[in-house]
Design a protein around this motif. Structure first.
Motif, short mmCIF file in Angstrom:
data_model
loop_
_atom_site.label_atom_id
_atom_site.label_comp_id
_atom_site.label_asym_id
_atom_site.label_seq_id
_atom_site.Cartn_x
_atom_site.Cartn_y
_atom_site.Cartn_z
N TRP A 22 -4.52 -5.18 -21.26
CA TRP A 22 -5.80 -4.92 -20.59
C TRP A 22 -5.60 -4.03 -19.38
O TRP A 22 -4.50 -3.92 -18.84
CB TRP A 22 -6.47 -6.24 -20.19
N GLY A 23 -6.68 -3.39 -18.98
CA GLY A 23 -6.66 -2.57 -17.78
C GLY A 23 -8.03 -2.57 -17.12
O GLY A 23 -9.06 -2.59 -17.80
N LEU A 24 -8.04 -2.58 -15.80
CA LEU A 24 -9.28 -2.52 -15.02
C LEU A 24 -9.36 -1.12 -14.40
O LEU A 24 -8.47 -0.70 -13.66
CB LEU A 24 -9.28 -3.58 -13.93
N HIS A 25 -10.44 -0.41 -14.70
CA HIS A 25 -10.62 0.99 -14.28
C HIS A 25 -11.79 1.09 -13.32
O HIS A 25 -12.86 0.49 -13.56
CB HIS A 25 -10.86 1.87 -15.50
N ASP A 26 -11.63 1.86 -12.23
CA ASP A 26 -12.69 1.96 -11.23
C ASP A 26 -13.43 3.30 -11.27
O ASP A 26 -14.18 3.63 -10.34
CB ASP A 26 -12.14 1.73 -9.83
N TRP A 30 -6.70 3.53 -13.22
CA TRP A 30 -6.45 2.12 -13.52
C TRP A 30 -5.96 1.44 -12.25
O TRP A 30 -4.93 1.81 -11.70
CB TRP A 30 -5.40 1.99 -14.62
N GLU A 32 -5.67 -2.07 -12.03
CA GLU A 32 -4.87 -3.22 -12.43
C GLU A 32 -4.63 -3.14 -13.92
O GLU A 32 -5.50 -2.69 -14.68
CB GLU A 32 -5.57 -4.55 -12.10
N ARG A 33 -3.44 -3.61 -14.34
CA ARG A 33 -3.12 -3.69 -15.75
C ARG A 33 -2.31 -4.96 -15.99
O ARG A 33 -1.65 -5.46 -15.09
CB ARG A 33 -2.29 -2.49 -16.22
N ASN A 239 -0.53 2.79 -23.24
CA ASN A 239 -1.92 2.33 -23.22
C ASN A 239 -2.89 3.33 -23.84
O ASN A 239 -4.00 3.54 -23.35
CB ASN A 239 -2.34 2.00 -21.78
N LEU A 242 -6.22 1.69 -24.68
CA LEU A 242 -7.08 1.46 -23.51
C LEU A 242 -7.75 2.76 -23.06
O LEU A 242 -8.93 2.76 -22.66
CB LEU A 242 -6.27 0.87 -22.36
N GLU A 243 -7.02 3.87 -23.12
CA GLU A 243 -7.60 5.17 -22.76
C GLU A 243 -8.74 5.52 -23.71
O GLU A 243 -9.78 6.05 -23.28
CB GLU A 243 -6.53 6.26 -22.78
N LEU A 246 -11.82 3.47 -22.86
CA LEU A 246 -12.50 4.00 -21.68
C LEU A 246 -13.40 5.19 -22.06
O LEU A 246 -14.54 5.30 -21.59
CB LEU A 246 -11.48 4.41 -20.64
#
Length: 263
Positions: A22-26, A30, A32-33, A239, A242-243, A246
């Motif tokens: 998982w990853g948190l994107h703002d 990223w 957090e991962r 990742n 994940l990309e 997004l």
């Protein structure tokens, strides 16, 4: 006038057969991962409870109903309804030529979307995880098709169960050798040759279709092990799934804050 509103946080989740990444994107990068074994929902829950609540959650999931229920439980402390993606006929510039487009694994689809955004030309997209998938993209963003074969751990387990007088754990200590002189090394080397051979066969097929040798994008747990054994221009992209998620989230217009809630 500057925009003082806080960034929109998106949690992207790649729920595979073995691990959840998982990853948190703002919106800029990223922030957090993390990852956990698919069976360790408690660890996921702890990781997520310690971070800021996201505005959106987008998930690709291929691991079955029980694992999905575990994910739902791990996410339940946030009152945000996650979006579970499936492969589309067309998305983010990629056209899906699977006979039944929705049957394509959502992780493979997200990786294809990310690969097209990175390459903008024909390439191979290889996920060396529990299974090895090798997918072909054309120079115009068409997913032509792909193959699936057992990954390294599945090969070891099959040999341990049916042929080799060693356990899968004993075989896991094997290393790649040009001329293996132990059973564990023979199994490890044979697995790498099998994976590399499958990728290179697909590269030859795609080269004949495109008229040029394609680049290869690698992801998955065995990517680093496989890369040096390929006689191709192969790049490991961490990742990749994940990309792709997004990009799918952005195209879906998820730039406003979530309003759908579970409770």
């Amino acid at each position: 006038m500057t925009d003082s509103s806080p960034p929109i946080l998106r949690l992207m989740v790649d729920s595979g057969n073995t691990r959840v990444k998982w990853g948190l994107h703002d919106g800029n990068g990223w922030i957090e991962r993390g990852s956990a074994a698919q069976a360790d929902g408690a660890l996921l829950g702890r990781q997520w409870r310690e971070m800021e609540a996201p505005d959106h959650i987008l998930i690709c999931h291929v691991a079955g109903v029980a694992a999905k229920n575990g994910l739902v439980e791990a996410l339940s402390h946030w009152e945000i309804e996650p979006q579970w993606i499936s492969a589309a006929t067309y998305q983010c510039g990629v056209r899906n030529y699977y006979a039944d487009p929705a049957q394509l694994g959502s992780d493979r689809w997200a990786a294809l979307v990310a690969a097209w955004d990175l390459q903008r030309q024909g390439c191979l997209v290889v996920d060396a995880g529990t299974a090895l998938t090798v997918d072909a993209l054309s120079d115009t963003g068409e997913f032509l098709g792909g193959i699936i074969i057992p990954g390294m751990d599945m090969m070891r387990a099959a040999l341990a169960a049916h042929l080799v007088p060693l356990t899968a754990a004993e075989l896991s200590g094997g290393a790649f050798r040009d001329y293996p002189d132990s059973t564990a090394d023979a199994v490890a080397s044979g697995g790498v040759h099998a994976l590399a051979g499958a990728v290179e066969r697909m590269a030859g097929l795609l080269a004949a279709t495109l008229g040029h040798v394609p680049d290869c994008l690698l992801c998955g747990g065995a990517a680093q092990q496989l890369q040096p054994r390929l006689e191709l221009n192969a790049t490991v992209v961490e990742n990749l799934v994940l990309e792709g998620l997004l990009l799918i989230a952005r195209e879906g217009g998820q730039d406003s804050r979530a309003t759908a809630r579970i409770r």
